[in-house]
Design an enzyme around this catalytic site. Structure first.
Site, PDB file in Angstrom:
ATOM      1  N   HIS A 119     -11.717  -5.376   7.559  1.00  0.00           N
ATOM      2  CA  HIS A 119     -12.505  -5.206   6.336  1.00  0.00           C
ATOM      3  C   HIS A 119     -13.746  -4.343   6.545  1.00  0.00           C
ATOM      4  O   HIS A 119     -14.604  -4.295   5.674  1.00  0.00           O
ATOM      5  CB  HIS A 119     -12.948  -6.567   5.790  1.00  0.00           C
ATOM      6  CG  HIS A 119     -11.858  -7.397   5.211  1.00  0.00           C
ATOM      7  ND1 HIS A 119     -10.846  -7.915   5.975  1.00  0.00           N
ATOM      8  CD2 HIS A 119     -11.601  -7.799   3.931  1.00  0.00           C
ATOM      9  CE1 HIS A 119     -10.028  -8.618   5.193  1.00  0.00           C
ATOM     10  NE2 HIS A 119     -10.460  -8.560   3.952  1.00  0.00           N
ATOM     11  N   GLU A 165       0.815  -1.217   0.000  1.00  0.00           N
ATOM     12  CA  GLU A 165       0.000   0.000   0.000  1.00  0.00           C
ATOM     13  C   GLU A 165       0.848   1.268   0.000  1.00  0.00           C
ATOM     14  O   GLU A 165       0.520   2.250  -0.667  1.00  0.00           O
ATOM     15  CB  GLU A 165      -0.950   0.002   1.206  1.00  0.00           C
ATOM     16  CG  GLU A 165      -2.170  -0.896   1.042  1.00  0.00           C
ATOM     17  CD  GLU A 165      -1.860  -2.378   1.220  1.00  0.00           C
ATOM     18  OE1 GLU A 165      -0.757  -2.707   1.709  1.00  0.00           O
ATOM     19  OE2 GLU A 165      -2.716  -3.208   0.868  1.00  0.00           O
TER      20      GLU A 165
END
Lengths: 345, 382
Positions: free
Chosen positions: A137, A68
């Site tokens: 999530h 990321e």
């Protein structure tokens, strides 16, 4: 989702509207490029970028390594080179490895270079809970980014908003953190005629999605729909609720909120993120500073608890639902509510 | 204490510390074009850069600069690398590459104003193809790789170079940047100045192998070069850049050098390193080595030295005069350029602060007596 640029959008999902918006941005500007994990052949784990690599090629829609910080950091270098990158962070809880690049680089380079270098980067992040996912999530990390000067933070709540906001975010010369309420990806709306720009608002504006007289509810993302349900339910009790979709979390359109609160005198703020230091705290404090003499009750926050996001079998207790928002409405109206039982303990 | 997990040998060298020229079949052709005047100017650049460092350190001691990160001992690495660059190459430096920046055309005074605290960056990066100095360790390697990816997409025959230290190679960002560079075959040159110390931590704490060996693990060709040998650094960097510019993909250079001064002017290296180690490296001084080589090859060293000192004196005099004439930024600058498009919250806070200052007869266009808007006048107004 194989809509071509000229094909009209009819009944379209939230995800499909994002896909169409991204397609339009790619078609309109040769330096727009998408980047992220699994966004190419797979079309993203939520299929938001479905078909775009096939249409625009591997140089415009890049599958990236699983890193990321690298996804955001290379977008910074691409911005130095004049590219308008749209990196995707696969899930909310995965943005933290990129946090340094976002808050120390993306947010600051325009200021650091006295305006010489712009960072037109739109960081797409599916956010929020309610879909039964494992840990990392379902989070709502927006306050970290709202607290960071130099970033703009937005969140659409409907397919129509998604279609325009993603294009407006990409066109903006400032970096934009684009939070997509993943709970809504499959919700549909008839977008016939949307290309004409009907109901399109500027990126930084809030929208009154339901007018009302007695109480203002401010919300964003997935909780806008929940707030609307609460407003409909309150109507049965003769309570008229105005619902504002914030749309832009940074900057916040305080003009719209203040006008509403001056009218209703009562404010409820609803978000999924934790209470402490959340956006609700900022809105409550700012509205109190600006509208103190118009308020009939202290602003009330209805939020997720101050917890790590719980296992999915417990998220129904964590996420504000219609009843918890109605409880907040009862609080600002001094009707019997959970706090009237709780305060005496 | 271990100087380096990998020792000081096994690197590309063209000049021994005694000034003797060592034939190097791989690299010789990359500097064959250098004339006697070029060789003398490499030496002069190093003298000027060393003086820049001395002058900045003095200005910090005199209170003109808030801080300075010295580069003493790293002149050959910086001059060799900078002189290999072409204008179209774009560099992403850390905070210790002042020598590279000045050779790219950034004015020494402008550079020092960053360390004075007058501005975050005082030059337009596109004027010199030099990004703002990066303080977060290793973050700029990503930016160079992203820029290099853009160069590739644009079909430009240029490279992006990131500069960083040995400590940075422990950061995730540098490792991720190598993954991205290799994956996308980006024309990115990683230039690591292994100066042996990350503040107080020796390189052995960062790496159990040669740093260059790590790059090879990412599929990136790498060279370990004597960073105190300006000819070798120049040759190797030219080779890396040419390869990158013409489709060869990324390249990694580990320039083995030594930070002879402190980490910054706020640091005290006597607390963590031996004087003996410093003496060892003084024997490998990059300027002495080049001077000896020039003298041995028959150059008029007296004249070269005189010219170099004159150039250094002139630069130092200009910096001393200019830094004291710095026009400090105004309170209005504080609120400018946070965003490129209008932002109501910033405008509101700026206007509020203006109203606040006006209570004391001040305005956003002043800097305040104490460097703080209202400053000493606040009490008088009450």
């Amino acid at each position: 989702m194989k809509t071509s640029q000229t094909e009209k959008l009819g009944k379209t999902t939230f995800g499909g509207a994002l896909n169409a918006g991204l397609r339009a941005a790619l078609a309109n500007h040769p330096k727009v490029l998408l980047m992220g994990e699994d966004i190419g052949k797979l079309g993203g784990v939520f299929r938001i970028t479905d078909g775009l690599q096939a249409e625009f090629g591997e140089q415009r829609v890049l599958d990236s390594p699983l890193a990321e910080s690298g996804i955001i950091g290379t977008a910074v270098g691409l911005a130095y080179r004049g590219y308008r990158s749209v990196p995707e962070i696969q899930f909310d809880g995965f943005v933290y490895p990129a946090f340094d690049q976002i808050v120390s680089q993306v947010a600051k380079i325009h200021y650091r270079t006295s305006g010489a270098v712009t960072m037109p980067i739109t960081i797409r992040i599916p956010f929020g809970g309610g879909i039964g996912s494992p840990e990392h999530h379902s989070e709502s990390p927006e306050a970290y980014f709202v607290h960071t000067p130099g970033l703009r933070v937005v969140s659409p709540s409907s397919p129509a908003e998604a279609y325009w906001m993603i294009q407006d975010a990409i066109a903006c010369d400032d970096p934009v953190i684009f939070f997509e309420p993943k709970r809504h990806y499959h919700e549909k709306q008839d977008l016939t005629g949307i290309e004409e720009g009907k109901d399109r608002l500027p990126l930084g504006a809030a929208r009154i999605v339901r007018p009302g007289e007695h109480v203002t509810i401010v919300s964003y993302g997935a909780l806008v729909k929940t707030s609307l349900s609460a407003a409909t339910a309150a109507e049965d009790d003769g309570i008229s609720v105005e619902v504002i979709d914030l749309r832009s979390l940074s900057p916040i359109d305080f003009g719209t909120i203040e006008a509403s609160v001056r009218k209703t005198g009562r404010l409820v703020i609803a978000h999924e993120a934790a209470l402490t230091g959340g956006l609700g705290a900022e809105i409550a404090a700012s509205v109190t500073e600006r509208c103190f003499h118009y308020l009939e009750h202290a602003p009330v926050r209805v939020t997720g608890w101050d917890l790590p996001y719980p296992p999915s079998k417990l998220e129904k207790h964590h996420l504000p639902d219609m009843d918890r928002i109605l409880d907040g409405v009862d609080r600002v109206l001094d009707r019997p509510n959970s706090y009237s039982r709780f305060e005496g303990k | 204490m271990e100087l380096s997990a990998a020792g000081d040998d096994h690197f590309e060298q063209m000049l021994k510390p005694c000034g003797e020229r060592v034939p190097n079949p791989l690299n010789d052709r990359w500097i064959n074009d250098l004339t006697d005047a070029d060789l003398a100017s490499l030496y002069q650049d190093m003298v000027v850069i060393r003086r820049l460092d001395t002058e900045a350190t003095a200005l910090q001691r005199q209170g003109e600069l808030a801080l300075w990160p010295p580069l003493l001992g790293q002149e050959a690495s910086q001059v060799g690398a900078a002189r290999a660059l072409q204008n179209k190459d774009f560099i992403f430096p850390s905070y210790r590459e002042s020598g590279v920046l000045v050779l790219r055309g950034v004015s020494p005074t402008e550079l020092m104003r960053v360390w004075r605290g007058s501005s975050t960056t005082t030059w337009n990066p596109y004027d010199h193809n030099v990004a703002s100095p990066q303080i977060i360790i290793g973050a700029q390697t990503h930016h160079a790789v992203g820029y290099a990816m853009g160069l590739g997409m644009d079909g430009e025959e240029a490279a992006a170079v990131s500069f960083f230290g040995d400590g940075a190679t422990s950061q995730g960002d540098v490792n991720e940047a190598m993954v991205f560079a290799a994956t996308y075959h980006a024309p990115a040159v990683f230039f690591c100045q292994n100066n042996h110390w990350a503040i107080s931590e020796p390189v052995g704490l960062q790496s159990q192998t040669h740093i260059a060996d790590r790059a090879r693990g990412f599929g990136i060709p790498a060279v370990r070069v004597d960073g105190n040998d300006v000819l070798a650094v120049l040759a190797v960097t030219r080779r890396a850049l040419e390869q990158a510019r013409h489709g060869g993909g990324p390249f990694f250079i580990e320039a083995v050098t030594y930070r002879m001064g402190p980490h910054t002017t706020a640091d005290d290296p006597t607390r963590y390193r031996d004087q003996g180690e410093l003496e060892h490296w003084k024997g490998r001084d990059p300027l002495d080595r080049m001077a000896k080589y020039l003298a041995q090859s028959g150059a008029d060293m007296e004249q070269i030295e005189k010219d170099a000192q004159a150039a250094a004196d002139e630069m130092a005099a200009v910096v001393r005069a200019e830094i004291k004439q710095t026009v400090e930024p105004t309170a209005r600058d504080l609120f400018t350029h946070v965003y490129s498009e209008e932002h109501p919250r910033i405008n509101e806070q700026r206007d509020h602060y203006e109203a606040y200052l006006q209570q004391f007869g001040d305005s956003l266009d002043g800097n305040g007596a104490n460097g703080n808007g209202a400053g000493g006048s606040a009490g008088a107004a009450r």
